[in-house]
Design a protein around this motif. Sequence first.
Motif, PDB file in Angstrom:
ATOM      1  N   UNK A   1      15.827 -19.760  -4.416  1.00 19.14           N
ATOM      2  CA  UNK A   1      15.924 -18.330  -4.680  1.00 19.14           C
ATOM      3  C   UNK A   1      16.989 -17.673  -3.799  1.00 19.14           C
ATOM      4  N   UNK A   2      17.106 -18.141  -2.572  1.00 21.09           N
ATOM      5  CA  UNK A   2      18.141 -17.618  -1.686  1.00 21.09           C
ATOM      6  C   UNK A   2      19.533 -17.932  -2.236  1.00 21.09           C
ATOM      7  N   UNK A   3      19.718 -19.159  -2.708  1.00 19.67           N
ATOM      8  CA  UNK A   3      21.007 -19.538  -3.279  1.00 19.67           C
ATOM      9  C   UNK A   3      21.289 -18.793  -4.575  1.00 19.67           C
ATOM     10  N   UNK A   4      20.252 -18.558  -5.366  1.00 18.68           N
ATOM     11  CA  UNK A   4      20.451 -17.797  -6.602  1.00 18.68           C
ATOM     12  C   UNK A   4      20.815 -16.345  -6.316  1.00 18.68           C
ATOM     13  N   UNK A   5      20.279 -15.791  -5.242  1.00 19.55           N
ATOM     14  CA  UNK A   5      20.646 -14.425  -4.852  1.00 19.55           C
ATOM     15  C   UNK A   5      22.127 -14.318  -4.521  1.00 19.55           C
ATOM     16  N   UNK A   6      22.680 -15.378  -3.958  1.00 20.77           N
ATOM     17  CA  UNK A   6      24.100 -15.389  -3.617  1.00 20.77           C
ATOM     18  C   UNK A   6      24.951 -15.944  -4.750  1.00 20.77           C
ATOM     19  N   UNK A   7      24.341 -16.143  -5.913  1.00 21.10           N
ATOM     20  CA  UNK A   7      25.003 -16.597  -7.132  1.00 21.10           C
ATOM     21  C   UNK A   7      25.590 -18.002  -7.008  1.00 21.10           C
ATOM     22  N   UNK A   8      24.888 -18.869  -6.280  1.00 22.42           N
ATOM     23  CA  UNK A   8      25.248 -20.283  -6.213  1.00 22.42           C
ATOM     24  C   UNK A   8      24.261 -21.059  -7.089  1.00 22.42           C
ATOM     25  N   UNK A   9      24.341 -20.822  -8.402  1.00 30.25           N
ATOM     26  CA  UNK A   9      23.342 -21.403  -9.303  1.00 30.25           C
ATOM     27  C   UNK A   9      23.444 -22.923  -9.376  1.00 30.25           C
TER      28      UNK A   9
END
Length: 127
Positions: free
Chosen positions: A82-90
């Motif tokens: 979820x942290x990575x998705x928040x930074x748009x590193x899908x």
Amino acid sequence: MSVYVTIILAFCLLLLVKETYPRLHSIIYTIYVFLFLTYLVMSIVVPFVSQYFSVVPVALLPVFKLLLFSVLLLFISQIVEELLLDYEYTSLATMFTFTTKAIILLAWLQHMKQFYEKFFSVLGLLS
């Protein structure tokens, strides 16, 4: 209760950093998440789980430890994803989740190796 106080204080500090130094906010936020996860695991999860090690029968202790390892790893993986998705590193989040699942699968397969050997030897005897 101390966990909630820590969360509230960190939230206030993160808001202050976001308003004063917006470029540093994401770095400080990421560091805080990892430090907070470490704090939770060391201060709450480890003492809570260690009291149950004496209750679990010795024969089931390896399975209990492996199950606990799997659950903790999945929870941490979900938080990091979820942290990575928040930074748009899908794509990185997807790779992280896949790698976590592969690690858990390999750990369980290694643990079940003796069972598989006995199971397939019994199947060999039946044919």
